[in-house]
Design an enzyme around this catalytic site. Sequence first.
Site, PDB file in Angstrom:
ATOM      1  N   GLU A   4       0.827  -1.209   0.000  1.00 48.90           N
ATOM      2  CA  GLU A   4       0.000   0.000   0.000  1.00 48.90           C
ATOM      3  C   GLU A   4       0.861   1.259   0.000  1.00 48.90           C
ATOM      4  O   GLU A   4       0.526   2.259  -0.671  1.00 48.90           O
ATOM      5  CB  GLU A   4      -0.920   0.004   1.224  1.00 48.90           C
ATOM      6  CG  GLU A   4      -1.871  -1.180   1.293  1.00 48.90           C
ATOM      7  CD  GLU A   4      -1.340  -2.370   2.073  1.00 48.90           C
ATOM      8  OE1 GLU A   4      -2.124  -3.028   2.764  1.00 48.90           O
ATOM      9  OE2 GLU A   4      -0.115  -2.636   1.999  1.00 48.90           O
ATOM     10  N   CYS A  48      -2.655  -3.869   7.125  1.00 49.12           N
ATOM     11  CA  CYS A  48      -2.304  -4.095   8.525  1.00 49.12           C
ATOM     12  C   CYS A  48      -2.730  -2.906   9.382  1.00 49.12           C
ATOM     13  O   CYS A  48      -2.855  -1.773   8.906  1.00 49.12           O
ATOM     14  CB  CYS A  48      -0.812  -4.362   8.673  1.00 49.12           C
ATOM     15  SG  CYS A  48       0.257  -3.002   8.145  1.00 49.12           S
ATOM     16  N   SER A  86      17.392 -44.359  -6.460  1.00 50.66           N
ATOM     17  CA  SER A  86      16.284 -43.856  -7.266  1.00 50.66           C
ATOM     18  C   SER A  86      16.736 -42.913  -8.370  1.00 50.66           C
ATOM     19  O   SER A  86      15.922 -42.324  -9.051  1.00 50.66           O
ATOM     20  CB  SER A  86      15.270 -43.125  -6.369  1.00 50.66           C
ATOM     21  OG  SER A  86      15.878 -42.023  -5.717  1.00 50.66           O
ATOM     22  N   THR A 140      17.422 -41.515   2.759  1.00 51.45           N
ATOM     23  CA  THR A 140      17.637 -40.639   1.603  1.00 51.45           C
ATOM     24  C   THR A 140      18.969 -39.925   1.728  1.00 51.45           C
ATOM     25  O   THR A 140      19.719 -39.791   0.751  1.00 51.45           O
ATOM     26  CB  THR A 140      16.490 -39.615   1.487  1.00 51.45           C
ATOM     27  OG1 THR A 140      15.262 -40.309   1.274  1.00 51.45           O
ATOM     28  CG2 THR A 140      16.725 -38.657   0.335  1.00 51.45           C
ATOM     29  N   ASP A 169      21.375 -41.053  -1.288  1.00 50.68           N
ATOM     30  CA  ASP A 169      21.457 -40.018  -2.328  1.00 50.68           C
ATOM     31  C   ASP A 169      22.497 -38.938  -2.035  1.00 50.68           C
ATOM     32  O   ASP A 169      22.911 -38.225  -2.952  1.00 50.68           O
ATOM     33  CB  ASP A 169      20.096 -39.346  -2.510  1.00 50.68           C
ATOM     34  CG  ASP A 169      19.043 -40.300  -3.079  1.00 50.68           C
ATOM     35  OD1 ASP A 169      19.440 -41.380  -3.553  1.00 50.68           O
ATOM     36  OD2 ASP A 169      17.846 -39.956  -3.038  1.00 50.68           O
ATOM     37  N   GLU A 192      10.910 -34.341   0.948  1.00 55.07           N
ATOM     38  CA  GLU A 192      11.335 -35.008  -0.273  1.00 55.07           C
ATOM     39  C   GLU A 192      11.659 -36.493  -0.085  1.00 55.07           C
ATOM     40  O   GLU A 192      12.389 -37.068  -0.865  1.00 55.07           O
ATOM     41  CB  GLU A 192      12.531 -34.273  -0.878  1.00 55.07           C
ATOM     42  CG  GLU A 192      12.174 -32.914  -1.478  1.00 55.07           C
ATOM     43  CD  GLU A 192      13.188 -32.434  -2.504  1.00 55.07           C
ATOM     44  OE1 GLU A 192      14.135 -33.166  -2.811  1.00 55.07           O
ATOM     45  OE2 GLU A 192      13.025 -31.299  -2.992  1.00 55.07           O
ATOM     46  N   ARG A 233       9.383 -44.128   3.647  1.00 54.43           N
ATOM     47  CA  ARG A 233       9.024 -44.252   5.064  1.00 54.43           C
ATOM     48  C   ARG A 233       8.791 -42.888   5.691  1.00 54.43           C
ATOM     49  O   ARG A 233       7.821 -42.693   6.445  1.00 54.43           O
ATOM     50  CB  ARG A 233      10.122 -44.998   5.822  1.00 54.43           C
ATOM     51  CG  ARG A 233       9.801 -45.222   7.297  1.00 54.43           C
ATOM     52  CD  ARG A 233      10.941 -45.914   8.014  1.00 54.43           C
ATOM     53  NE  ARG A 233      11.206 -47.236   7.450  1.00 54.43           N
ATOM     54  CZ  ARG A 233      12.180 -48.024   7.866  1.00 54.43           C
ATOM     55  NH1 ARG A 233      13.015 -47.611   8.807  1.00 54.43           N
ATOM     56  NH2 ARG A 233      12.350 -49.212   7.315  1.00 54.43           N
ATOM     57  N   THR A 234       9.668 -41.943   5.377  1.00 52.96           N
ATOM     58  CA  THR A 234       9.508 -40.600   5.929  1.00 52.96           C
ATOM     59  C   THR A 234       8.219 -39.960   5.432  1.00 52.96           C
ATOM     60  O   THR A 234       7.433 -39.409   6.217  1.00 52.96           O
ATOM     61  CB  THR A 234      10.712 -39.723   5.538  1.00 52.96           C
ATOM     62  OG1 THR A 234      11.901 -40.297   6.083  1.00 52.96           O
ATOM     63  CG2 THR A 234      10.552 -38.305   6.067  1.00 52.96           C
ATOM     64  N   LEU A 235       7.979 -40.029   4.125  1.00 54.99           N
ATOM     65  CA  LEU A 235       6.760 -39.453   3.556  1.00 54.99           C
ATOM     66  C   LEU A 235       5.519 -40.092   4.172  1.00 54.99           C
ATOM     67  O   LEU A 235       4.575 -39.388   4.556  1.00 54.99           O
ATOM     68  CB  LEU A 235       6.752 -39.650   2.046  1.00 54.99           C
ATOM     69  CG  LEU A 235       7.723 -38.760   1.259  1.00 54.99           C
ATOM     70  CD1 LEU A 235       8.000 -39.366  -0.117  1.00 54.99           C
ATOM     71  CD2 LEU A 235       7.151 -37.346   1.118  1.00 54.99           C
TER      72      LEU A 235
END
Length: 356
Positions: free
Chosen positions: A46, A71, A164, A192, A196, A278, A282-284
Amino acid sequence: MDRALDLAARGGRSVMPNPMVGAVVVHNDTIIGEGYHQIYGGPHAEVLAVQSVRDRSLLKDSTIYVSLEPCSHFGKTPPCADLIIESGIRHVVVGCRDPNPKVAGRGIQKLQEAGITVHEEVRQRECVMLNRRFILFQRMKRPYVILKWAETADRFIARHDGSSKWISSEFSRRTTHRWRAQEMSILVGTRTALVDDPHLTVRHVDGQNPLRIAIDTNLSLSSSRALFNNEVETWIWNASLAKREHLTEWKRINPDLPLTQQILDELFAAHILSVIIEGGARTLQSWIDADLWDEARVFQSKKVFEQGIPAPTLGIPGHTTMPSGKDRIEIFQHPNLASRLGIHDSSLLRVEADLV
């Protein structure tokens, strides 16, 4: 309002943890001023819109369109509602209300008490979705959680050894880096990080690196891993160690509380609006099972593994698919996302605008 939204989106990651806001001043159906919040701590939309008007005498007969409620409190800058009142503008159009408890309708109330006409909920869906990270953060007291993975045509996320690289195409990997640049943090599990050795940084596009988070319960990651290069602020969640060295902080897990909630609480305390998770599988799945996710983005490759580690299961259909080089992206949103964002009609919400 469409123009205000276009301007607001330019703020992107640079304004977080503040919301993205655009403002347009209109006189006799002609835009005479515009602005957007450009950087955290800088002038609000603004302010810049009003300052850009060359002939200030026109303001008393003008309307200002703002994508988010002005605000009403002193923060890093003075209240925008006061600025609008002082400018002489008599008409304000607001896209959606600001859920921040410091504002939450007070900005609109202040304008109305000054005799200004306020129209609300113009392009409300678009305004809410643009700032879905900020709005959910304020309403749910946690970051917006995005799940991301790549899967083969037969729905495997990796081979049995965990490898992967690479299921998705190079185009999709660039898209992933673009997504990383939009979020404030990124998380992976131990496997991962081991298999990776990811950097979890933005390298294929211009952008700001997110906070890196790794779950390493038994401290099995060696210091030679890319996560320990002190290139980016990094959190390592583990069962025994609590210390900080340079940009790396080891955070001790409380065994009496769910780890997913501990991470979200810590991110909320640090004013981190979003986290993109990502993997691996298992984490997902742990975030899915805890019902702590808001959006999922899945790269679907034409490759076939025939066997391997199955992809996570959301249990709901995706609502949008789109091409991504040789792959496709399927977008999922949590069934309760609309209510989490304060929208009653869930059909109004579709996550897709900032994906590719």
